[in-house]
Write a protein that holds these residues in place. Structure first.
Motif, PDB file in Angstrom:
ATOM      1  N   ASN A  32       0.830  -1.208   0.000  1.00  0.00           N
ATOM      2  CA  ASN A  32       0.000   0.000   0.000  1.00  0.00           C
ATOM      3  C   ASN A  32       0.866   1.260   0.000  1.00  0.00           C
ATOM      4  O   ASN A  32       0.601   2.205  -0.757  1.00  0.00           O
TER       5      ASN A  32
ATOM      6  N   TYR B  33      -6.853   4.291  -2.565  1.00  0.00           N
ATOM      7  CA  TYR B  33      -5.536   4.768  -2.971  1.00  0.00           C
ATOM      8  C   TYR B  33      -5.624   6.188  -3.531  1.00  0.00           C
ATOM      9  O   TYR B  33      -4.807   7.056  -3.201  1.00  0.00           O
TER      10      TYR B  33
ATOM     11  N   THR C  85      -7.719   6.228   5.463  1.00  0.00           N
ATOM     12  CA  THR C  85      -7.504   4.849   5.021  1.00  0.00           C
ATOM     13  C   THR C  85      -8.362   3.898   5.843  1.00  0.00           C
ATOM     14  O   THR C  85      -8.864   4.250   6.911  1.00  0.00           O
TER      15      THR C  85
ATOM     16  N   THR D 136      -6.334  -0.410   2.876  1.00  0.00           N
ATOM     17  CA  THR D 136      -5.380   0.543   2.312  1.00  0.00           C
ATOM     18  C   THR D 136      -4.437   1.117   3.364  1.00  0.00           C
ATOM     19  O   THR D 136      -3.775   2.115   3.118  1.00  0.00           O
TER      20      THR D 136
END
Length: 279
Positions: free
Chosen positions: A71, A143, A222, A226
């Motif tokens: 990640n 992302y 997040t 992620t």
């Protein structure tokens, strides 16, 4: 002569103290990462009684560190690439093209560095929420959301840095290229960018480091899928136990990409920072 010698002695003393200030914590981290967990608690021992590499193998199974590593790499590399690309085009326009409000724009870009990042956390969160409500695009926990977020605070510095570097490059170089028929964009990619490589590398390293170790925005924007490395390190501490040796080993592993990258581009980094700052 005496003053010069005294100055050298004072300088060496100050540099030694600063070096120890940096080196001692690093030594503690590395030393702890090489100890079994039973030797970590209690009085700290500078030299481990028993050296083991087990923590460096256990860190990958105690928590999903490989996923966090992936990640962080995806988010950091993408944010760095986009930041450098946009910064190159914006900085070139500031350095070479006359347009109305250029000075105001440059000062506005620079002034954003005066504000702490936490001031942008709530506005970004609300903006992402509105985007989700209007378009259905989920930026929180994705992302893309974190990449956009990191670009918001790496871009201003990158633009300011590169605009100074581009301004230090003689205009005659690109003018000669344009006379040969390359055009402005051709001159930028064929002449200016190769000459400005140290400055571009310096900006890329700054953007990479800023995104790689960021915690505040990652903790809000997040989710488990992620989560980045900076947040993943917290998983080595639970309510009942703290795996200090694994935490220190993971810290060493997390620091390696930045350390290796800095060593490889150190020469270009120093040259880029000096040229951009002086101009």
């Amino acid at each position: 002569m005496i003053e010069t010698r005294n100055f050298r002695i004072l300088r060496n003393v100050v540099l030694t103290i600063l070096s120890l200030w940096v080196a001692v914590p690093l030594f503690v981290v590395v030393s702890t990462s090489l100890k079994p967990l039973k030797d970590v608690s209690g009085l700290f021992q500078w030299i481990p009684r028993e050296i083991t590499l087990a923590p460096y193998f256990d860190i990958w199974t105690t928590v999903p560190l490989a996923k966090y590593f992936q990640n962080s790499l995806v988010i950091t590399i993408a944010a760095t690439a986009f930041s450098v690309t946009v910064a190159v085009l914006a900085a070139y326009a500031i350095a070479r093209l006359p347009f109305k409000g250029k000075r105001v724009f440059s000062l506005t870009v620079l002034s954003t560095q005066m504000f702490p990042g936490i001031l942008f956390l709530l506005p970004l969160y609300l903006i992402f929420t509105q985007i989700r409500n209007i378009t259905g695009l989920q930026l929180q926990g994705s992302y893309l959301g974190l990449i956009i977020t990191y670009m918001t605070f790496t871009l201003p510095f990158a633009i300011w840095m590169l605009s100074g570097y581009f301004a230090s490059i003689p205009k005659e170089l690109e003018e000669a290229s344009m006379i040969d028929g390359t055009g402005r964009m051709g001159a930028l990619f064929r002449v200016i960018l190769p000459v400005a490589k140290p400055g571009i590398i310096a900006v890329a390293v700054y953007s990479f480091i800023s995104a790689w170790g960021e915690v505040l925005f990652a903790s809000v924007l997040t989710n488990e899928a992620t989560k980045t490395l900076s947040l993943g390190l917290k998983a080595y501490a639970s309510e009942s136990d703290v795996f200090w040796n694994q935490l220190m080993a993971a810290s060493v592993v997390v620091s390696l990409p930045v350390l290796i990258g800095f060593i490889l581009v150190q020469r270009h980094l120093v040259a880029g920072l000096s040229a951009g700052a002086v101009k």
